[in-house]
Each structure stands twice: as structure tokens, then as C-alpha cells.
Design a protein around this motif. Sequence first.
Motif, PDB file in Angstrom:
ATOM      1  N   TRP A  55      -6.418  -5.134 -14.587  1.00 23.82           N
ATOM      2  CA  TRP A  55      -5.197  -5.180 -13.790  1.00 23.82           C
ATOM      3  C   TRP A  55      -5.032  -3.893 -12.978  1.00 23.82           C
ATOM      4  CZ3 TRP A  55      -1.915  -8.433 -11.818  1.00 23.82           C
ATOM      5  CH2 TRP A  55      -0.645  -8.021 -11.411  1.00 23.82           C
ATOM      6  N   THR A  56      -5.433  -2.765 -13.543  1.00 20.19           N
ATOM      7  CA  THR A  56      -5.356  -1.490 -12.828  1.00 20.19           C
ATOM      8  C   THR A  56      -6.175  -1.559 -11.548  1.00 20.19           C
ATOM      9  OG1 THR A  56      -5.522  -0.575 -15.078  1.00 20.19           O
ATOM     10  CG2 THR A  56      -5.289   0.986 -13.275  1.00 20.19           C
ATOM     11  N   ARG A  57      -7.378  -2.107 -11.637  1.00 17.09           N
ATOM     12  CA  ARG A  57      -8.225  -2.247 -10.451  1.00 17.09           C
ATOM     13  C   ARG A  57      -7.611  -3.221  -9.455  1.00 17.09           C
ATOM     14  NH1 ARG A  57     -11.899  -2.098 -14.603  1.00 17.09           N
ATOM     15  NH2 ARG A  57     -12.409  -4.326 -14.541  1.00 17.09           N
ATOM     16  N   GLN A  58      -6.942  -4.250  -9.958  1.00 18.03           N
ATOM     17  CA  GLN A  58      -6.293  -5.193  -9.053  1.00 18.03           C
ATOM     18  C   GLN A  58      -5.197  -4.502  -8.249  1.00 18.03           C
ATOM     19  OE1 GLN A  58      -6.618  -9.079  -8.537  1.00 18.03           O
ATOM     20  NE2 GLN A  58      -5.999  -7.783  -6.821  1.00 18.03           N
ATOM     21  N   LEU A  59      -4.383  -3.688  -8.926  1.00 17.92           N
ATOM     22  CA  LEU A  59      -3.343  -2.949  -8.222  1.00 17.92           C
ATOM     23  C   LEU A  59      -3.955  -2.042  -7.157  1.00 17.92           C
ATOM     24  CD1 LEU A  59      -1.026  -1.945 -11.211  1.00 17.92           C
ATOM     25  CD2 LEU A  59      -0.528  -3.661  -9.451  1.00 17.92           C
ATOM     26  N   ALA A  60      -5.042  -1.359  -7.507  1.00  3.18           N
ATOM     27  CA  ALA A  60      -5.704  -0.475  -6.545  1.00  3.18           C
ATOM     28  C   ALA A  60      -6.233  -1.264  -5.352  1.00  3.18           C
ATOM     29  CB  ALA A  60      -6.830   0.297  -7.228  1.00  3.18           C
ATOM     30  N   ALA A  61      -6.727  -2.467  -5.610  1.00  2.00           N
ATOM     31  CA  ALA A  61      -7.230  -3.301  -4.518  1.00  2.00           C
ATOM     32  C   ALA A  61      -6.126  -3.699  -3.551  1.00  2.00           C
ATOM     33  CB  ALA A  61      -7.908  -4.553  -5.077  1.00  2.00           C
ATOM     34  N   TRP A  62      -4.891  -3.742  -4.035  1.00  2.83           N
ATOM     35  CA  TRP A  62      -3.739  -4.032  -3.174  1.00  2.83           C
ATOM     36  C   TRP A  62      -3.180  -2.775  -2.506  1.00  2.83           C
ATOM     37  CZ3 TRP A  62      -1.434  -7.368  -7.625  1.00  2.83           C
ATOM     38  CH2 TRP A  62      -1.999  -8.647  -7.586  1.00  2.83           C
ATOM     39  N   GLY A  63      -3.831  -1.645  -2.694  1.00  2.00           N
ATOM     40  CA  GLY A  63      -3.424  -0.413  -2.035  1.00  2.00           C
ATOM     41  C   GLY A  63      -2.463   0.447  -2.827  1.00  2.00           C
ATOM     42  N   VAL A  64      -2.229   0.109  -4.095  1.00  5.92           N
ATOM     43  CA  VAL A  64      -1.322   0.881  -4.940  1.00  5.92           C
ATOM     44  C   VAL A  64      -2.073   2.067  -5.536  1.00  5.92           C
ATOM     45  CG1 VAL A  64       0.136   0.805  -7.007  1.00  5.92           C
ATOM     46  CG2 VAL A  64       0.037  -1.180  -5.470  1.00  5.92           C
ATOM     47  N   LYS A  65      -1.446   3.235  -5.516  1.00  3.44           N
ATOM     48  CA  LYS A  65      -2.023   4.409  -6.165  1.00  3.44           C
ATOM     49  C   LYS A  65      -1.623   4.361  -7.632  1.00  3.44           C
ATOM     50  CE  LYS A  65      -2.155   9.462  -5.957  1.00  3.44           C
ATOM     51  NZ  LYS A  65      -1.640  10.677  -5.264  1.00  3.44           N
ATOM     52  N   VAL A  66      -2.593   4.179  -8.528  1.00  2.00           N
ATOM     53  CA  VAL A  66      -2.272   3.833  -9.905  1.00  2.00           C
ATOM     54  C   VAL A  66      -3.120   4.614 -10.900  1.00  2.00           C
ATOM     55  CG1 VAL A  66      -3.872   1.849  -9.803  1.00  2.00           C
ATOM     56  CG2 VAL A  66      -2.064   1.903 -11.548  1.00  2.00           C
ATOM     57  N   THR A  67      -2.499   4.985 -12.014  1.00  3.89           N
ATOM     58  CA  THR A  67      -3.191   5.544 -13.169  1.00  3.89           C
ATOM     59  C   THR A  67      -3.021   4.598 -14.339  1.00  3.89           C
ATOM     60  OG1 THR A  67      -2.805   7.829 -12.459  1.00  3.89           O
ATOM     61  CG2 THR A  67      -3.331   7.481 -14.775  1.00  3.89           C
ATOM     62  N   GLY A  68      -4.133   4.257 -14.986  1.00  6.10           N
ATOM     63  CA  GLY A  68      -4.094   3.435 -16.175  1.00  6.10           C
ATOM     64  C   GLY A  68      -4.127   4.298 -17.420  1.00  6.10           C
TER      65      GLY A  68
ATOM     66  N   PRO B 143       0.827  -1.209   0.000  1.00  8.42           N
ATOM     67  CA  PRO B 143       0.000   0.000   0.000  1.00  8.42           C
ATOM     68  C   PRO B 143       0.860   1.258   0.000  1.00  8.42           C
ATOM     69  CG  PRO B 143      -0.856  -1.594   1.566  1.00  8.42           C
ATOM     70  CD  PRO B 143       0.463  -2.137   1.099  1.00  8.42           C
ATOM     71  N   GLY B 144       0.406   2.237  -0.758  1.00 13.94           N
ATOM     72  CA  GLY B 144       1.111   3.504  -0.840  1.00 13.94           C
ATOM     73  C   GLY B 144       2.064   3.618  -2.014  1.00 13.94           C
ATOM     74  N   MET B 145       2.361   2.526  -2.698  1.00 14.16           N
ATOM     75  CA  MET B 145       3.201   2.600  -3.886  1.00 14.16           C
ATOM     76  C   MET B 145       2.484   3.418  -4.965  1.00 14.16           C
ATOM     77  SD  MET B 145       4.724  -1.291  -4.232  1.00 14.16           S
ATOM     78  CE  MET B 145       5.925  -0.909  -5.508  1.00 14.16           C
ATOM     79  N   THR B 146       3.267   4.097  -5.811  1.00 10.74           N
ATOM     80  CA  THR B 146       2.717   4.827  -6.942  1.00 10.74           C
ATOM     81  C   THR B 146       3.041   4.057  -8.219  1.00 10.74           C
ATOM     82  OG1 THR B 146       4.739   6.147  -7.089  1.00 10.74           O
ATOM     83  CG2 THR B 146       2.906   7.054  -5.834  1.00 10.74           C
ATOM     84  N   ALA B 147       2.072   3.996  -9.138  1.00 11.52           N
ATOM     85  CA  ALA B 147       2.248   3.150 -10.313  1.00 11.52           C
ATOM     86  C   ALA B 147       1.558   3.732 -11.528  1.00 11.52           C
ATOM     87  CB  ALA B 147       1.702   1.744 -10.035  1.00 11.52           C
ATOM     88  N   ALA B 148       2.037   3.306 -12.698  1.00  6.73           N
ATOM     89  CA  ALA B 148       1.371   3.537 -13.979  1.00  6.73           C
ATOM     90  C   ALA B 148       1.150   2.193 -14.634  1.00  6.73           C
ATOM     91  CB  ALA B 148       2.217   4.430 -14.883  1.00  6.73           C
TER      92      ALA B 148
END
Length: 247
Positions: free
Chosen positions: A63-76, A49-54
Motif C-alpha cells: 500500500w505504501t508503494r501504491q500511495l507513492a505511485a499516486w504522487g504521495v510523499k509517504v513513509t511506511g 500529488p504532493g500530499m505527505t503521509a504515514a
Amino acid sequence: MITNVPRLTSADWDSWYTASWPTLYTAGWPSLVTDKEAEYFHRAVRPRPGMTAADLACGNGQWTRQLAAWGVKVTGYDFSAEAVRQAAVAGLQDGLSYTQWNINAETIPAALLPGSLDLVTCRHALPFLEYARALTDVGRWLKPSGTFYALVRVAADQDNDDADDGAAAQNDSDQEPFHRGFTEAQIDSLGIGWTHRTTYRLSAHNCGIVLRGYGDTATTPRHTAGETSRLPAPPPTPPAIEETRAR
């Protein structure tokens, strides 16, 4: 043999997502997230949680939603307006957003600053990109401790003089423009310029690739493209939120 691979337009992808995706979703192709992929991703990348990702070429955001579910801050990011629309309809939340972007042709978005990201991912899309240039950009966006993750389809080897020139990869046939993959030789070439590479097979036709340390020769000896590392022991991994029916 040198083959010119046709470029797919945003309209091509819009039509594909409108007409083809419901049928392919039911069949479990191409990008549903399996528990096996989630487990191997956690072992190789260890998202927190708290990681930033693209998420590059995110499609309709599974997959973007999966990353968000793991607490990753992500933009697709995706080329297709229809894919981005479907992704937004599936749900937005704090730390989850989508942007339409032609990775091959348009200016890099202002949000993708050098050294700003912990993680960049690209599932089933790297063969459609000018991947040598894309990986150079990814290396710039990542923090020194950052990670790049790709899932690619493994294609049959071909007598192609352009096999590792960094251009868009060859598709299996002119009748399957949406089913592109990498040959084993192309997969081997993806480690060049990075100090650490891990690859693993999720199935006979899908390969996970994890890269770290772009251009960093000060702290870690440079690995050749053919060298890979073992996956660490698996941590407790939450199941994938979206799972294909066919294993």
C-alpha cells in the motif's frame, strides 16, 4: 467473557513474513491492493500529488508503494524488520521510505510532528494496535484538513466485555493470531472523537474507514460513532499497481 489477546513479537512477524507471505501473496491475502479499493479510496480521500503521509504497520509496503505511485510523499512504519527489508528490496524512490517502529511500545519517531501530515493510513493492522491511543496520536499528527484511512477485517461478534475498550482486538481463534479483525461494535466506536466518518464495505469481510477532524468542534458538528456519510461520485482513478487475483 474477557479474553486476553496474546501480543505478537517482532520475531513472530519476521517468521510470518519469511515463511507465510509467499503463499498468502499467491492466494491474494491479506493486503494486496485491488482496483475496487483504489477506486473507493479515491472517492473518499481524494489523494493528490504532493500530499505527505504515514502508512502505519505497512508490512512489506504494497500500500505504501501504491500511495507513492499516486504522487504521495509517504513513509511506511512497521514492527517487523523482515517486512521493512522486503519493502526496501521492492524498491525505494524519492518520496518513499520505510522505518522500523514498534507503534505500541516505542517512542514516536521525530518525523511525526503535530500537524505535519495530510494523510495517515493503516491497512489490516489497526486491530493489532492499542488503537484508541494510536488514533489519538494520529489526530495530533494530522493537519486540520488531514484524513485517516483504515482497512479492517470484519470479525464475528463476540460476547466480549472489552469489545470497545481501545485495546488490541480479539482474533478469531488462538490458532489464527495473524488474522485479527474488528467486530461491528468496535468499528462503530472508531468514530468517537472525530467530526466526520465514512465507512464502506469492500467485501463481506473487509471494511474501509475514513476519519477527519479529530477533536474539531468549532467548525463541524460532532457526529456520533454510528453516523456515516455517503461517498462522493468517483473521480477518474488510476488502477491499482498491485492487484489481488481473487475479487
